[in-house]
Design an enzyme around this catalytic site. Structure first.
Site, PDB file in Angstrom:
ATOM      1  N   VAL A  11      34.259  40.377  31.151  1.00 50.25           N
ATOM      2  CA  VAL A  11      32.821  40.659  31.024  1.00 50.25           C
ATOM      3  C   VAL A  11      32.574  41.836  30.098  1.00 50.25           C
ATOM      4  O   VAL A  11      31.730  41.778  29.188  1.00 50.25           O
ATOM      5  CB  VAL A  11      32.197  40.929  32.412  1.00 50.25           C
ATOM      6  CG1 VAL A  11      30.756  41.424  32.271  1.00 50.25           C
ATOM      7  CG2 VAL A  11      32.241  39.672  33.262  1.00 50.25           C
ATOM      8  N   LYS A  35      46.013  48.353  27.684  1.00 50.88           N
ATOM      9  CA  LYS A  35      44.953  47.468  27.198  1.00 50.88           C
ATOM     10  C   LYS A  35      44.189  48.126  26.054  1.00 50.88           C
ATOM     11  O   LYS A  35      43.910  47.497  25.025  1.00 50.88           O
ATOM     12  CB  LYS A  35      43.996  47.116  28.332  1.00 50.88           C
ATOM     13  CG  LYS A  35      42.875  46.163  27.931  1.00 50.88           C
ATOM     14  CD  LYS A  35      41.873  45.972  29.051  1.00 50.88           C
ATOM     15  CE  LYS A  35      42.473  45.237  30.216  1.00 50.88           C
ATOM     16  NZ  LYS A  35      41.467  44.969  31.283  1.00 50.88           N
ATOM     17  N   GLY A 260      37.515  26.418  40.256  1.00 50.44           N
ATOM     18  CA  GLY A 260      38.371  27.601  40.321  1.00 50.44           C
ATOM     19  C   GLY A 260      37.790  28.675  39.433  1.00 50.44           C
ATOM     20  O   GLY A 260      36.588  28.690  39.164  1.00 50.44           O
ATOM     21  N   CYS A 263      34.939  33.379  39.027  1.00 49.11           N
ATOM     22  CA  CYS A 263      33.597  33.589  39.584  1.00 49.11           C
ATOM     23  C   CYS A 263      33.320  32.772  40.845  1.00 49.11           C
ATOM     24  O   CYS A 263      33.089  33.327  41.919  1.00 49.11           O
ATOM     25  CB  CYS A 263      32.539  33.272  38.527  1.00 49.11           C
ATOM     26  SG  CYS A 263      32.543  34.395  37.120  1.00 49.11           S
TER      27      CYS A 263
END
Length: 447
Positions: A11, A35, A260, A263
Site C-alpha cells: 500500500v 528494503k 485469498g 485483504c
C-alpha cells in the site's frame, strides 16, 4: 504538497509513487533497512506491473525519496499517511494494530507544525480515535488532525486503481483536515473521481464492508458452483445470467478455489470480531469466512477424485501458486491449502508460477519448483490449474499430454472448454460444470 508515507510495503509504496507522480513531494519511510536500501538502489521489493518504472521515474525527478528515519520528514510534512501492515493477530483473529500504534507514537514525537495524520492501512472502527489519543499523549502541544483514507487497490492493477479510482473516501472529525486532503487528491478531480467525505468511523467501516461484500459475492458463486455440479447446470452461464442484472453486476462472480490474498481473509475475520465485540454479529460474513476456509482443501479432494481417487505415490502438477495473477503475493493463497492436502494424501508436487516461486519457497519448502508449465506436467497423474495467469491460457495441450503419466486436467479457474480438452483425449474437471458431476460419479464408482 509534502507527503510522508509510513510503511513502504504494498500500500505505502504504490500510494507514495502515485502521489509523487501527481507532482507531490513524497518521502517513503520503512523500518526495514534492507528494503530501503533496495529501493534506493533501484530495486522493487514486490511485484506489481509498472511499479518499477513509476518509482524510477519519480526518483529521477526528485519527487520520491526513501529513508528509515521519519523524524525529519514528518516534521516538515503537510500530510503523513500511515500505511503499515495490519495482519491478523495471533490467537484471537482481531487485526494486529501494533504497527499502527507504534507509527502514531513516532509521528507524535516528530510533529512540529499543523499536520494531517491519515490512516491508510485497513483498520477496525475506532482506530483513528486511538491514533489521535496516542499522538496527543506523545506530544500534548502538537497541532494535528487525524483522518481516515482507506485504500481500494487490487493487486496486479494497483496503479490504475489509484490513478483512476471509482471513489475516494476520507473520514474526518476535524474540519482542518478537509483542505489538505482535498489538495492531496486534486489531480484526480480531472478524472471526475468522486471524493466522499464522511465521519472517521464511517470511513473505517466502509473499507471493511466493501471487502466483506466482495468476499461474500465470491463465496456465493462458489457455493452455486457446487450446486451446479450436483444438478447438471453450468456455473459460468449462471454467472452470466445473473451478472447481466445491473443490480448484481458481473464482477466477482467467477467460481474458483476460494479467495485469498492480503485483504479479504484478514479483513472479513477482523470485521467478524469487531461485530461480535459490539454485540452486532454479522452472520453472513461469519458463514463466508467458514465456507471459504473449508473450500480450499475441498479443491484438493477434487484433484484426488479426478486422479482416480488415490494420489499416494503419484505426482501432481500445480500451475499457479500466488493467490491471483500479476502479483507475487502468497498470503492466504488457495494453493497453500490445496498442496498441503495433496501432500497429506501422499502426493508429490511439481509446481510452476511466473512470479511467485521465490515467495512460495519459504512457505512450501518440500515441493519441486520447475521452470515451465510443461515441466510441472512431467510424469503427473493430474495437472491442477490453480491461478489464472495469462501464461496458462494458451498452453500447448498436445505437449502437456505427451509428458503426463495420465491426461487429467483439473481446471480450478474454468479457463478451458471441457469439449476441447475431451476432444484432445484429456479427462477434464472444472468448477461448477455438469461434466464435473459425471467425473465425480465415475471416480466414486472406481473406489
Amino acid at each position: 504538497m509534502r507527503i510522508v508515507m509510513i510503511g513502504s510495503g504494498y500500500v505505502g509504496l504504490v500510494s507514495g509513487a502515485c502521489f509523487a507522480d501527481f507532482g507531490h513531494d513524497v518521502v517513503c519511510v520503512d523500518k526495514d533497512a534492507k528494503k530501503i536500501a533496495k529501493l534506493e538502489a533501484g530495486g522493487i521489493p514486490i511485484f506489481e506491473p509498472g511499479l518499477d518504472q513509476l518509482v524510477a521515474k519519480n526518483v529521477a525527478a526528485g519527487r520520491l525519496r526513501f529513508t528509515t528515519d521519519l523524524s525529519g520528514p514528518v516534521g516538515d510534512a503537510d500530510v503523513v499517511f500511515i500505511g503499515v501492515g495490519t495482519p491478523t493477530r495471533r490467537g484471537d483473529g482481531h487485526a494486529d494494530l501494533s504497527y499502527v500504534h507504534a507509527a502514531a507514537r513516532e509521528i507524535g514525537a516528530a510533529l512540529k507544525r499543523f499536520t494531517v495524520v491519515v490512516t491508510k492501512s485497513t483498520v477496525p472502527v475506532g482506530t483513528g480515535d486511538e491514533v489521535e489519543r496516542i499522538i496527543r499523549e506523545a506530544n500534548p502541544s502538537a497541532e494535528f488532525a487525524v483522518a481516515s483514507n482507506p485504500e481500494f487497490l487490487r493487486e496486479g492493477a494497483a496503479i490504475e486503481d489509484f490513478k483512476r479510482p471509482d471513489r475516494i473516501v476520507v473520514g474526518i472529525e476535524d474540519e482542518r483536515a478537509r483542505g489538505p486532503m482535498t489538495e492531496v487528491y486534486r489531480p484526480l478531480f480531472l478524472n471526475h473521481s468522486p471524493i466522499l467525505f464522511t465521519r472517521r468511523r464511517t470511513s473505517e467501516l466502509i473499507k471493511y464492508a466493501a471487502n466483506a461484500f466482495l468476499a461474500m459475492k465470491i463465496t456465493f458463486i462458489n457455493e452455486v458452483a457446487d450446486l451446479c455440479e450436483k444438478v447438471g447446470a453450468d456455473v459460468q452461464d449462471v454467472s452470466r445470467g445473473i451478472g447481466l442484472d445491473n443490480r448484481i453486476g458481473s464482477k466477482f462472480l467467477h467460481a474458483g478455489p476460494g479467495y485469498g490474498g492480503s485483504c479479504f481473509p484478514k479483513d472479513t475475520l477482523a470485521l467478524v470480531k469487531t461485530a461480535q465485540d459490539h454485540d452486532a454479529p454479522l452472520r453472513l460474513i461469519e458463514t463466508t469466512v467458514a465456507v471459504n476456509d473449508t473450500r480450499k482443501r475441498a479443491m484438493a479432494r477434487k484433484v484426488i477424485a479426478a486422479a482416480g481417487g488415490d494420489v499416494r505415490g503419484k505426482t501432481i502438477g500445480i500451475l499457479g501458486l500466488t493467490f491471483k495473477p500479476n502479483t507475487d503475493d502468497m498470503r492466504e493463497a488457495p494453493s497453500l491449502s490445496i498442496i498441503q492436502a495433496l501432500q497429506d494424501a501422499g502426493a508429490t508436487i511439481r509446481a510452476y508460477d511466473p512470479e511467485g516461486m521465490d515467495a512460495a519457497r519459504a512457505l512450501l519448502p518440500d515441493i519441486t519448483y520447475v521452470a515451465s508449465p510443461y515441466e510441472a506436467a512431467e510424469g503427473a497423474a493430474a495437472l491442477a490449474l490453480v491461478t489464472e495467469w495469462d501464461a496458462f491460457r494458451a498452453l500447448d495441450l498436445g505437449r502437456i499430454k505427451a509428458v503426463m503419466a495420465a491426461p487429467v486436467l483439473v481446471d480450478l479457474r474454468n479457463i478451458y472448454k471441457p469439449a476441447e480438452l475431451e476432444r484432445l483425449g484429456f479427462r477434464y474437471a472444472g468448477i461448477g460444470r455438469a461434466a464435473d458431476a459425471e467425473a465425480a460419479d465415475v471416480a466414486r464408482a472406481a473406489e
